[in-house]
Scaffold this active site. Structure first.
Site, PDB file in Angstrom:
ATOM      1  N   TYR A   1       0.737  -1.199   0.065  1.00 57.91           N
ATOM      2  CA  TYR A   1       0.042  -0.048  -0.052  1.00 57.91           C
ATOM      3  C   TYR A   1       0.791   1.407  -0.080  1.00 57.91           C
ATOM      4  O   TYR A   1       0.636   2.015  -0.895  1.00 57.91           O
ATOM      5  CB  TYR A   1      -0.989   0.080   1.129  1.00 57.91           C
ATOM      6  CG  TYR A   1      -1.580   1.321   1.541  1.00 57.91           C
ATOM      7  CD1 TYR A   1      -2.434   1.850   0.534  1.00 57.91           C
ATOM      8  CD2 TYR A   1      -1.543   1.814   2.516  1.00 57.91           C
ATOM      9  CE1 TYR A   1      -3.015   3.128   0.517  1.00 57.91           C
ATOM     10  CE2 TYR A   1      -2.184   3.309   2.679  1.00 57.91           C
ATOM     11  CZ  TYR A   1      -2.765   3.691   1.748  1.00 57.91           C
ATOM     12  OH  TYR A   1      -3.400   4.885   1.912  1.00 57.91           O
TER      13      TYR A   1
ATOM     14  N   ASN B   1      -3.939   9.231  10.528  1.00 57.52           N
ATOM     15  CA  ASN B   1      -5.026   8.450  10.699  1.00 57.52           C
ATOM     16  C   ASN B   1      -6.443   9.115  10.797  1.00 57.52           C
ATOM     17  O   ASN B   1      -6.713   9.872  11.651  1.00 57.52           O
ATOM     18  CB  ASN B   1      -5.032   7.640  11.990  1.00 57.52           C
ATOM     19  CG  ASN B   1      -4.090   6.431  12.153  1.00 57.52           C
ATOM     20  OD1 ASN B   1      -2.800   6.739  11.945  1.00 57.52           O
ATOM     21  ND2 ASN B   1      -4.474   5.050  12.157  1.00 57.52           N
TER      22      ASN B   1
ATOM     23  N   ARG C   1      -0.607  -6.943  14.999  1.00 59.67           N
ATOM     24  CA  ARG C   1      -0.661  -6.987  13.360  1.00 59.67           C
ATOM     25  C   ARG C   1       0.435  -6.808  12.701  1.00 59.67           C
ATOM     26  O   ARG C   1       1.186  -5.936  12.797  1.00 59.67           O
ATOM     27  CB  ARG C   1      -1.939  -5.897  13.052  1.00 59.67           C
ATOM     28  CG  ARG C   1      -2.592  -6.243  11.591  1.00 59.67           C
ATOM     29  CD  ARG C   1      -3.748  -5.119  11.709  1.00 59.67           C
ATOM     30  NE  ARG C   1      -3.479  -3.773  11.793  1.00 59.67           N
ATOM     31  CZ  ARG C   1      -4.629  -2.916  11.653  1.00 59.67           C
ATOM     32  NH1 ARG C   1      -5.586  -3.356  11.442  1.00 59.67           N
ATOM     33  NH2 ARG C   1      -4.217  -1.521  11.585  1.00 59.67           N
TER      34      ARG C   1
HETATM   35  N1  UFG Z   1      -6.047  -1.462  16.099  1.00 62.45           N
HETATM   36  C1  UFG Z   1      -6.476  -2.707  17.058  1.00 62.45           C
HETATM   37  N2  UFG Z   1      -7.573  -3.314  16.805  1.00 62.45           N
HETATM   38  C2  UFG Z   1      -8.652  -3.238  15.802  1.00 62.45           C
HETATM   39  C3  UFG Z   1      -8.192  -2.359  14.714  1.00 62.45           C
HETATM   40  C4  UFG Z   1      -6.820  -1.533  15.083  1.00 62.45           C
HETATM   41  O1  UFG Z   1      -5.815  -2.790  17.983  1.00 62.45           O
HETATM   42  O2  UFG Z   1      -9.554  -3.940  15.649  1.00 62.45           O
HETATM   43  C5  UFG Z   1      -5.127  -0.649  16.314  1.00 62.45           C
HETATM   44  C6  UFG Z   1      -3.884  -0.932  15.085  1.00 62.45           C
HETATM   45  O3  UFG Z   1      -3.079  -1.969  15.472  1.00 62.45           O
HETATM   46  C7  UFG Z   1      -3.516   0.312  15.190  1.00 62.45           C
HETATM   47  C8  UFG Z   1      -4.381   1.254  15.517  1.00 62.45           C
HETATM   48  O4  UFG Z   1      -5.518   0.409  16.151  1.00 62.45           O
HETATM   49  O5  UFG Z   1      -2.318   0.494  15.949  1.00 62.45           O
HETATM   50  C9  UFG Z   1      -4.968   2.059  14.420  1.00 62.45           C
HETATM   51  O6  UFG Z   1      -5.406   1.051  13.394  1.00 62.45           O
HETATM   52  P1  UFG Z   1      -6.250   1.399  12.278  1.00 62.45           P
HETATM   53  O7  UFG Z   1      -6.430   0.120  11.326  1.00 62.45           O
HETATM   54  O8  UFG Z   1      -7.343   2.152  12.606  1.00 62.45           O
HETATM   55  O9  UFG Z   1      -5.157   2.281  11.374  1.00 62.45           O
HETATM   56  P2  UFG Z   1      -3.705   2.139  10.714  1.00 62.45           P
HETATM   57  O10 UFG Z   1      -2.964   2.832  11.689  1.00 62.45           O
HETATM   58  O11 UFG Z   1      -3.665   0.623  10.631  1.00 62.45           O
HETATM   59  O12 UFG Z   1      -3.711   2.726   9.374  1.00 62.45           O
HETATM   60  C10 UFG Z   1      -3.475   3.971   9.074  1.00 62.45           C
HETATM   61  C11 UFG Z   1      -3.874   4.307   7.603  1.00 62.45           C
HETATM   62  C12 UFG Z   1      -3.555   3.507   6.772  1.00 62.45           C
HETATM   63  C13 UFG Z   1      -2.030   3.713   6.807  1.00 62.45           C
HETATM   64  C14 UFG Z   1      -1.550   3.408   7.966  1.00 62.45           C
HETATM   65  C15 UFG Z   1       0.286   3.507   8.267  1.00 62.45           C
HETATM   66  O13 UFG Z   1      -5.511   4.089   7.641  1.00 62.45           O
HETATM   67  O14 UFG Z   1      -3.940   4.236   5.362  1.00 62.45           O
HETATM   68  O15 UFG Z   1      -1.992   4.026   8.889  1.00 62.45           O
HETATM   69  O16 UFG Z   1       0.524   2.349   8.912  1.00 62.45           O
HETATM   70  F1  UFG Z   1      -1.285   3.466   5.758  1.00 62.45           F
END
Ligand code: UFG
Length: 326
Positions: free
Chosen positions: A140, A169, A283
């Protein structure tokens, strides 16, 4: 200006359309509804089509004579990009080439591109500014960085001016609750928590409890969707005022990090409902901390985020999730 909003039926694209319309711009939404919602298209005209359809794309450019283009139509789930990288290179790179070619043919020379914090990979500093090395660790992030590099090359070659906005985020919803976040399936932390509180049968667990952070859970910089959109509006004005072709990139975040546990507490405070969540293994590809240094966007664009309190961001999201319209 007359603006083509590619992906205008999606979460951030729809918020952009509302803000563009309220600022007096004319909008055409281009969307194939692969993940977007027809009910989210409430402003401007709609062209339902795929970017890969070059003939129809030409017809749309011919019909409207756009002043600028914004692109929100990417696939954006990190885990999915690891499992199916070609989907990401098709959607996020090939289709953007098709769009840029159409812009070139029709001499539309202003482009605002949705990029991401994922272009940086593992952070090497507490606050990530624009100078931070770009070293994506998943397809991505790599797909978004590829487009940023293409845009740089298009400046002198074709005279294309563009701004890449790297979201941290994205969260929250327009306070009108006319539009909001609605992914199927939902993978993001805040909407998952709120949908669970609202009674949906969604399993939410904490991904990793042993990170080198004060409470052991990941820290992220949550930025309100309307603040992201206001940066787009400022970028559009900047492109209009720009004398010669250019490419610029800005990091968009509040510069304040919240851990997963802090978000769970903030959600409980807003909704009045406490969730007891168990901890799963981390994750794949989740850095411990991702927090923006957003000072360049503030200095160069005059960006002033309105939602600097996490409680206010969650409050707007909760208003939407209590009664989502789609
Ligand atoms: N998380 C949990 N449980 C869940 C979902 C998320 O603990 O059910 C945690 C994740 O591990 C992370 C945090 O919550 O630490 C935020 O997760 P999100 O999935 O909401 O967002 P991300 O940080 O994974 O994603 C964002 C953007 C992406 C970008 C990424 C960069 O949405 O587009 O950051 O790492 F690529």
């Amino acid at each position: 200006m007359r603006v083509l909003v590619v992906g205008g039926a999606g979460y951030i694209g729809a918020h952009m359309c509302k803000m563009l319309a309220e600022s007096g711009h004319e909008i055409v939404v281009l969307d194939n509804f692969s993940t977007g919602h027809k009910a989210a298209v409430q402003w401007g005209r709609l062209e339902e089509m795929a970017l890969a359809d070059v003939g129809r794309l030409d017809a749309v450019f011919e019909k409207y004579q756009f002043d600028a283009v914004m692109h929100f139509a990417a696939a954006s789930i990190v885990g999915e990009s690891v499992r199916d990288p070609l989907k990401y290179y098709e959607n996020n790179v090939s289709d953007v080439i098709s769009l840029l070619r159409a812009m070139q043919r029709h001499r539309v020379m202003r482009f605002v591109f949705s990029s991401t914090a994922a272009v940086f990979g593992e952070p090497q500093s507490d606050f990530i500014d624009e100078q931070h090395p770009r070293a994506p660790i998943n397809p991505y992030g790599a797909s978004k960085l590829t487009v940023e590099r293409m845009l740089m090359d298009c400046v002198s070659a074709y005279g294309l001016s563009s701004v890449a906005l790297r979201y941290f985020n994205a969260a929250g919803a327009d306070p009108s609750s006319l539009i909001g976040e609605s992914h199927q399936p939902e993978t993001h932390l805040i909407p998952k928590l709120l949908r669970r509180v609202a009674g949906e049968d969604i399993e939410v667990r904490i991904f990793g409890g042993d990170y080198p952070t004060p409470d052991g859970t990941c820290i992220r910089d949550y930025v309100h969707v309307n603040d992201l959109c206001s940066a787009h509006l400022l970028a559009l004005n900047r492109l209009r005022e720009m004398g010669s072709p250019t490419f610029e990139a800005f990091n968009l975040g509040n510069g304040q990090g919240y851990s997963v546990k802090e978000i769970i507490t903030a959600v409980a405070r807003t909704t009045g409902k406490k969730l007891d969540l168990s901890v799963d293994p981390p994750r794949h590809g989740d850095p411990a901390r991702l927090v923006a240094d957003g000072s360049l966007a503030k200095a160069a664009l005059g960006w002033m985020p309105k939602y600097t309190e996490i409680a206010d961001i969650i409050d707007t999201a909760w208003r939407w999730h209590r009664q989502p319209r789609y």
